[in-house]
Design a protein around this motif. Structure first.
Motif, PDB file in Angstrom:
ATOM      1  N   ILE A 229       0.949  -1.198  -0.331  1.00 27.78           N
ATOM      2  CA  ILE A 229       0.091   0.071  -0.083  1.00 27.78           C
ATOM      3  C   ILE A 229       0.692   1.837   0.156  1.00 27.78           C
ATOM      4  CG2 ILE A 229      -1.649   1.403   1.756  1.00 27.78           C
ATOM      5  CD1 ILE A 229      -2.728  -1.190   2.215  1.00 27.78           C
ATOM      6  N   GLU A 230       2.426   1.292   1.171  1.00 29.04           N
ATOM      7  CA  GLU A 230       2.724   2.218   1.348  1.00 29.04           C
ATOM      8  C   GLU A 230       3.202   2.723  -0.393  1.00 29.04           C
ATOM      9  OE1 GLU A 230       2.464  -0.164   2.630  1.00 29.04           O
ATOM     10  OE2 GLU A 230       1.338   1.296   4.555  1.00 29.04           O
ATOM     11  N   ALA A 231       4.036   1.795  -1.070  1.00 31.20           N
ATOM     12  CA  ALA A 231       4.439   2.174  -2.306  1.00 31.20           C
ATOM     13  C   ALA A 231       3.936   2.507  -3.357  1.00 31.20           C
ATOM     14  CB  ALA A 231       5.469   0.224  -2.802  1.00 31.20           C
ATOM     15  N   VAL A 234       3.525   6.268  -2.774  1.00 31.80           N
ATOM     16  CA  VAL A 234       4.460   7.083  -3.015  1.00 31.80           C
ATOM     17  C   VAL A 234       5.059   6.613  -4.700  1.00 31.80           C
ATOM     18  CG1 VAL A 234       7.047   7.026  -3.063  1.00 31.80           C
ATOM     19  CG2 VAL A 234       5.773   6.167  -0.920  1.00 31.80           C
ATOM     20  N   ARG A 235       4.409   6.541  -5.319  1.00 31.90           N
ATOM     21  CA  ARG A 235       4.214   6.051  -7.125  1.00 31.90           C
ATOM     22  C   ARG A 235       3.494   6.671  -7.407  1.00 31.90           C
ATOM     23  NH1 ARG A 235       1.610   3.401  -9.960  1.00 31.90           N
ATOM     24  NH2 ARG A 235       0.129   2.137  -8.655  1.00 31.90           N
ATOM     25  N   GLU A 239       3.988   9.880  -9.859  1.00 32.36           N
ATOM     26  CA  GLU A 239       3.247  10.272 -10.563  1.00 32.36           C
ATOM     27  C   GLU A 239       2.317  11.288 -11.363  1.00 32.36           C
ATOM     28  OE1 GLU A 239       3.591   5.021 -12.006  1.00 32.36           O
ATOM     29  OE2 GLU A 239       1.184   6.345 -12.124  1.00 32.36           O
ATOM     30  N   ALA A 244       7.866  13.727  -3.848  1.00 35.27           N
ATOM     31  CA  ALA A 244       8.091  12.453  -3.300  1.00 35.27           C
ATOM     32  C   ALA A 244       7.437  12.779  -1.373  1.00 35.27           C
ATOM     33  CB  ALA A 244       9.599  12.345  -3.124  1.00 35.27           C
ATOM     34  N   VAL A 245       6.827  11.507  -1.843  1.00 35.55           N
ATOM     35  CA  VAL A 245       5.915  11.629  -0.279  1.00 35.55           C
ATOM     36  C   VAL A 245       7.308  10.780   1.011  1.00 35.55           C
ATOM     37  CG1 VAL A 245       4.652  10.148   1.205  1.00 35.55           C
ATOM     38  CG2 VAL A 245       4.170  10.930  -0.890  1.00 35.55           C
ATOM     39  N   GLU A 246       7.333  11.716   2.327  1.00 39.72           N
ATOM     40  CA  GLU A 246       7.933  11.143   3.636  1.00 39.72           C
ATOM     41  C   GLU A 246       7.234  10.428   4.000  1.00 39.72           C
ATOM     42  OE1 GLU A 246       8.515  14.608   5.085  1.00 39.72           O
ATOM     43  OE2 GLU A 246       9.460  15.751   2.900  1.00 39.72           O
ATOM     44  N   ARG A 247       6.125   9.768   4.140  1.00 37.58           N
ATOM     45  CA  ARG A 247       5.227   9.364   5.995  1.00 37.58           C
ATOM     46  C   ARG A 247       4.003   8.957   5.359  1.00 37.58           C
ATOM     47  NH1 ARG A 247       3.588   9.446  10.580  1.00 37.58           N
ATOM     48  NH2 ARG A 247       4.011  11.940  10.674  1.00 37.58           N
ATOM     49  N   VAL A 248       3.990   7.354   5.326  1.00 43.87           N
ATOM     50  CA  VAL A 248       2.207   6.855   5.354  1.00 43.87           C
ATOM     51  C   VAL A 248       1.874   6.954   6.050  1.00 43.87           C
ATOM     52  CG1 VAL A 248       1.510   5.795   3.277  1.00 43.87           C
ATOM     53  CG2 VAL A 248       3.156   6.380   2.467  1.00 43.87           C
ATOM     54  N   TYR A 250      -2.181   4.801   7.331  1.00 45.82           N
ATOM     55  CA  TYR A 250      -3.419   4.230   7.292  1.00 45.82           C
ATOM     56  C   TYR A 250      -4.423   5.058   7.718  1.00 45.82           C
ATOM     57  CZ  TYR A 250      -7.401   1.158   7.094  1.00 45.82           C
ATOM     58  OH  TYR A 250      -8.746   0.457   6.779  1.00 45.82           O
TER      59      TYR A 250
ATOM     60  N   THR B   2      11.356   7.485  -0.413  1.00 41.53           N
ATOM     61  CA  THR B   2      11.386   8.181   0.245  1.00 41.53           C
ATOM     62  C   THR B   2      10.729   7.753   1.296  1.00 41.53           C
ATOM     63  OG1 THR B   2      10.252   9.515  -0.732  1.00 41.53           O
ATOM     64  CG2 THR B   2      12.505   9.515  -1.504  1.00 41.53           C
ATOM     65  N   ARG B   5       9.093   2.751   6.431  1.00 40.89           N
ATOM     66  CA  ARG B   5       8.686   2.021   6.450  1.00 40.89           C
ATOM     67  C   ARG B   5       9.479   0.983   7.611  1.00 40.89           C
ATOM     68  NH1 ARG B   5       7.515  -1.728   1.682  1.00 40.89           N
ATOM     69  NH2 ARG B   5       6.716   0.612   0.435  1.00 40.89           N
ATOM     70  N   MET B  14       9.713  -1.515  -4.200  1.00 43.79           N
ATOM     71  CA  MET B  14       9.675  -0.305  -4.526  1.00 43.79           C
ATOM     72  C   MET B  14      10.737   0.184  -4.817  1.00 43.79           C
ATOM     73  SD  MET B  14       8.191   1.798  -0.889  1.00 43.79           S
ATOM     74  CE  MET B  14       7.536   3.682  -1.825  1.00 43.79           C
ATOM     75  N   SER B 253       1.249  -3.556   4.791  1.00 44.80           N
ATOM     76  CA  SER B 253       1.216  -5.044   4.270  1.00 44.80           C
ATOM     77  C   SER B 253       1.669  -4.908   3.196  1.00 44.80           C
ATOM     78  CB  SER B 253       0.054  -3.605   2.778  1.00 44.80           C
ATOM     79  OG  SER B 253       0.654  -2.692   2.580  1.00 44.80           O
TER      80      SER B 253
END
Lengths: 324, 324
Positions: A229-231, A234-235, A239, A244-248, A250, B2, B5, B14, B253
């Motif tokens: 999910i986190e990947a 980020v992608r 796109e 760029a995302v630093e932290r994800v 849920y 970035t 995780r 990733m 995940s």
């Protein structure tokens, strides 16, 4: 229902039906349930739930038919789905997907005129509109979402993808079987990540070209094979807006039966910076500060911008940001 | 990469490849990439990645072939997938799925003997074993997971589910098109909830009949249409061990390409109570206290019980519980 969750009026079929899934494969059990006078069937006509609006139009319920009465009326019970047991009565609740229009149905019916059948199955209203208008209860939305997702999957699973033979329904419509090659197919659910990109004070909202006028929402995209999910968050963020995302983290999820997705809501922390918007994907996207977002939530935005209503998980992501 | 995780050596693609997904639909771009001398292709033989083991057998890499060399050798490049760009070289990385065995391939080959092709494509090792043995790096696992999931989806999507016609590959294998009816199909990923049910001091581990001897793991099941993640955890827990979950929290995940799943890991709080195990689903399940779980993790359990290795998200759920 014992688990704690956010009080969101969503499309999750958790509250009202006992799915009785371990006994779906028992054809005798399902046969007894559907023949029982207490059985009830909701109907999808061209993919749209048949409802009964309240006199003032402010609320609606799914219309519930007796399967026996439908059969007696000559309605073909071809694509029937077992949704579960009504916990208050123990009776079965089913869904019938009729993709034909009422006139076509009347041609195969022996006992009813087309006019009578149209009355039978009217009005049928698009589930997305029903959810957006907030006229159905959470329970009714949840039942509808399950039925629509199953019907959409079934319409795309008439034939075996491996060998091309016609498949047949099993397990109350929850399995499709290819008898020639032996393959079993189960309902498809597509994971979609939907992420609110934010720094401490601002968040990114965007719109696709087909959105209603003024609506801005969180970014979203399908999760791909080989991603977690986190990947995917980020992608998709890279796109769509080039950052760029630093932290994800849920934040919650929601079934979205258009045609059969699972929306996985996330908050994505990123540094405030210029966006590079992919104009093939998005008509527009920009940063919004918290005050502007609050105005979009309460309908007072000076340019008439707004965010999705509470039926959509995007609303809850935005609301969480707005609350600080 | 970035986003923060957990440092889990998993199957998420990733880290290493730029998926270049916006340009997958550009056939000229893909044609130039695959003809370039720097292009590389990994090969699946009967679904198994072809690897090059280290001399001591403790490590392995995916074997990387030149697409031009394979074509010159008469290997049919039928099911080819564009995986992305190698960020260090900018060259394309592809996967070839050969479900035929090497002798069959030799029959269609004009320039190589069967023996030479066997050598070409040997050894091919099941991805699940490779992941479990820990011989591939995280990057190599991630690339393999993407290729295997795409190949498994493609094998089940030869024919259009709506009209039964043969479909053709588009977008480097990421889309299948039914020309007669116009339908586009995209890769399928099945969301699966995997949950460690725990109270403050104990957790529930179970085993299915087909598990290796002594292995116990977290409960798991497919998410169904109309459910969100939390609803699926509650339902599956009730079905499999007959108890009510009080609180669900998402923990991480992982893609799991067997055949094409997304494992969604959760911790599920429940009151300590007797279990009612569904023996159709599980061979056994019971509560384990923290000390016993730690012994299962470090291999010192007196009855030889153990939990999945670090390649599996179940390991990380159990490890989080064991850490208190």
């Amino acid at each position: 229902m014992t688990a704690t969750r956010e009080p969101k009026p969503d499309l999750s079929a958790m509250l009202s039906l006992d799915r009785d899934s371990p006994r779906r494969s028992d054809a005798d059990h399902l046969g007894r349930l559907i023949s029982d006078p207490g059985a009830r069937m909701i109907v999808l006509l061209g993919g749209k739930p048949v409802i009964r609006p309240s006199p003032d139009g402010q609320a609606a319920q799914l219309r519930r038919f007796s399967p026996n009465a439908l059969r007696d009326a000559g309605v073909p019970l071809t694509d029937v789905f077992f949704l579960g047991l009504d916990p208050s009565t123990g009776s079965g609740v089913f869904a019938l997907d009729m993709d034909a229009d009422p006139a076509d149905v009347a041609n195969t019916s022996t006992e009813r005129s087309a006019g009578a059948l149209e009355q039978f199955f009217s009005p049928a209203v698009d589930l997305r509109s029903l959810a957006m208008q907030g006229v159905l209860s959470g329970d009714e939305l949840a039942i509808s979402a399950t039925a629509v997702a199953l019907a959409n999957w079934t319409a795309g699973s008439r034939f075996c993808g491996r060998c091309g033979s016609a498949m047949v329904a099993r397990d109350g419509g929850w399995r499709r079987k290819c008898v020639p090659c032996g393959r079993d197919q189960f309902p498809r659910t597509d994971p979609v990540v939907i992420m609110l990109v934010c720094d401490a004070d601002r968040c990114v909202l965007g719109r696709q070209a087909h959105f209603p006028d003024g609506m801005m929402s969180a970014l979203a995209g399908f999760l791909e094979p080989g991603e977690d999910i986190e990947a995917a968050v980020v992608r998709e963020t890279a796109e769509e807006i080039g950052i760029a995302v630093e932290r994800v983290s849920y934040a919650g999820s929601q079934p979205w039966p258009f045609p059969h997705s699972l929306m996985i809501g996330c908050l994505a922390q990123a540094a405030f910076q210029p966006l590079h918007v992919d104009t093939n994907e998005l008509a527009d996207a920009r940063w919004f500060d918290r005050d502007e977002v609050r105005r979009m939530l309460d309908g007072s935005h000076p340019s008439g911008l707004w965010v999705p209503k509470p039926h959509a998980i995007a609303h809850w992501l935005v609301r969480r940001f707005a609350a600080g």
